[in-house]
Scaffold this motif. Sequence first.
Motif, PDB file in Angstrom:
ATOM      1  N   ASP A 192       6.875  -1.992  -8.410  1.00  0.00           N
ATOM      2  CA  ASP A 192       5.797  -0.812  -8.224  1.00  0.00           C
ATOM      3  C   ASP A 192       6.360   0.220  -9.172  1.00  0.00           C
ATOM      4  O   ASP A 192       5.523   0.871  -9.491  1.00  0.00           O
ATOM      5  N   ARG A 193       7.762   0.335  -9.387  1.00  0.00           N
ATOM      6  CA  ARG A 193       8.325   1.682 -10.377  1.00  0.00           C
ATOM      7  C   ARG A 193       7.548   1.423 -11.483  1.00  0.00           C
ATOM      8  O   ARG A 193       6.986   2.043 -12.288  1.00  0.00           O
TER       9      ARG A 193
ATOM     10  N   ALA B 279       1.671   3.053 -15.979  1.00  0.00           N
ATOM     11  CA  ALA B 279       0.349   3.651 -15.960  1.00  0.00           C
ATOM     12  C   ALA B 279       0.591   5.054 -16.679  1.00  0.00           C
ATOM     13  O   ALA B 279      -0.501   5.593 -17.123  1.00  0.00           O
ATOM     14  N   GLU B 280       1.759   5.775 -16.489  1.00  0.00           N
ATOM     15  CA  GLU B 280       1.958   6.896 -17.075  1.00  0.00           C
ATOM     16  C   GLU B 280       2.098   6.929 -18.531  1.00  0.00           C
ATOM     17  O   GLU B 280       1.388   8.044 -19.401  1.00  0.00           O
TER      18      GLU B 280
ATOM     19  N   GLU C 261      10.210  -2.951  -5.035  1.00  0.00           N
ATOM     20  CA  GLU C 261      10.256  -1.501  -5.201  1.00  0.00           C
ATOM     21  C   GLU C 261      10.210  -1.389  -6.779  1.00  0.00           C
ATOM     22  O   GLU C 261       9.509  -0.505  -7.545  1.00  0.00           O
TER      23      GLU C 261
ATOM     24  N   TRP D 169      12.773   8.379 -19.155  1.00  0.00           N
ATOM     25  CA  TRP D 169      12.180   7.181 -17.731  1.00  0.00           C
ATOM     26  C   TRP D 169      13.472   6.836 -17.093  1.00  0.00           C
ATOM     27  O   TRP D 169      13.374   6.083 -16.022  1.00  0.00           O
TER      28      TRP D 169
ATOM     29  N   LYS E   4       5.114  -0.394 -12.593  1.00  0.00           N
ATOM     30  CA  LYS E   4       3.547  -0.242 -12.677  1.00  0.00           C
ATOM     31  C   LYS E   4       3.372   1.067 -12.786  1.00  0.00           C
ATOM     32  O   LYS E   4       2.350   1.567 -13.683  1.00  0.00           O
ATOM     33  N   GLN E   5       4.107   2.037 -12.035  1.00  0.00           N
ATOM     34  CA  GLN E   5       3.661   3.612 -12.089  1.00  0.00           C
ATOM     35  C   GLN E   5       4.148   4.071 -13.580  1.00  0.00           C
ATOM     36  O   GLN E   5       3.313   4.771 -14.293  1.00  0.00           O
ATOM     37  N   GLN E   6       5.250   3.577 -14.168  1.00  0.00           N
ATOM     38  CA  GLN E   6       5.876   4.022 -15.402  1.00  0.00           C
ATOM     39  C   GLN E   6       4.786   3.543 -16.590  1.00  0.00           C
ATOM     40  O   GLN E   6       4.447   4.308 -17.630  1.00  0.00           O
TER      41      GLN E   6
ATOM     42  N   ALA F 192      -2.762  -2.047 -14.820  1.00  0.00           N
ATOM     43  CA  ALA F 192      -2.156  -0.576 -14.902  1.00  0.00           C
ATOM     44  C   ALA F 192      -2.630   0.092 -16.199  1.00  0.00           C
ATOM     45  O   ALA F 192      -2.693   1.256 -16.319  1.00  0.00           O
ATOM     46  N   THR F 193      -2.751  -0.888 -17.287  1.00  0.00           N
ATOM     47  CA  THR F 193      -3.029  -0.410 -18.845  1.00  0.00           C
ATOM     48  C   THR F 193      -4.191  -0.760 -19.501  1.00  0.00           C
ATOM     49  O   THR F 193      -4.310  -0.234 -20.575  1.00  0.00           O
TER      50      THR F 193
END
Length: 324
Positions: free
Chosen positions: A115-116, A122-123, A112, A275, A118-120, A162-163
């Motif tokens: 994945d968090r 990407a943002e 978890e 964040w 990875k999302q951060q 992701a980046t």
Amino acid sequence: MKVPARALRSKSMERFHKIPIFILHHMRHIFVLLALFIGCQATQAAPVWEAKENELVVLLGDTFWERDYHGAAIETALTVATAGKKVRFRNLGWSGDTPRCESRSYFGPPREGFDRLKQQLAEIKPTTVMICYGAVDSFTGEAGLASFLQVYREMLQMIREATQANIVLFSPPPASRDTERWPSLSAQSAQREMYARAIEKLATEEKLAFADLHALMKDQAWTTVNGVTFTQQDYKQIAPLVVRSLGLSIDPATLAQPSLRETIIAKNQLFFQRWRPQNEIYLFGSRKHEQGNNGVEIPQFDPLIAEKEALIFGSFANPNTPDQ
């Protein structure tokens, strides 16, 4: 009429012998100096990392990066070392974290947290990610090294997906050598060195830049809080070494700008709330049905962060820029 080659060589030697001896003596020194200069130019190492205009750099790792929030010694040094290029920094360090992202998982499994992150990423869309892991895993010694490298590779692959950012791997900082004060750390010097070299090899295999911070720090005495966590005074001495490990240079006198450092700290405090907001479970997690409507306020930190960064960039034109 063709002149024999032997005759030409004789005439050349005759001319050479007519050169005054003092000129030949000086020519010898000139050739030696020229050879040394060419040798130095050939062996001069290229910078590990060179900042581009408007870079966005993420500092990713464990306690070592996270605690720079408080005094911003490292980020200030990096900001000064890249002055004029408007490089922005985002500190995603998390105490006790590893490439498995256990510390980032809150109440769930490590995946978890992975994945968090990875999302951060990407943002945020960083152009460079500077990663410093290995300090925590080094306590498992050789037995844990293979597992560490495996999950590290998985993290690197995730970051690429992701980046597409440039990645710099840092070797972990050393633990205190004061084993009389911290007897439980007696094996840590060797284990940190083992992990540092393993990360260096990983960087080579993955074709990534490598900053050997461990090598620059290991022979110095550090105060530390508990043998592994550095004090703010330590960070002031470590900051120029971080810059140096990247192959950059810095004038230590330029770090004596309290307004710049204080503005960076203020910016970091805003980004921390952006964040890692308080009550995140209520805003985005399992209890968002109670207060999730307040989650829309989190992006409102972005313009506040941008204001602080404008002050940071402006401070190089006017070092006495007041904090706001």
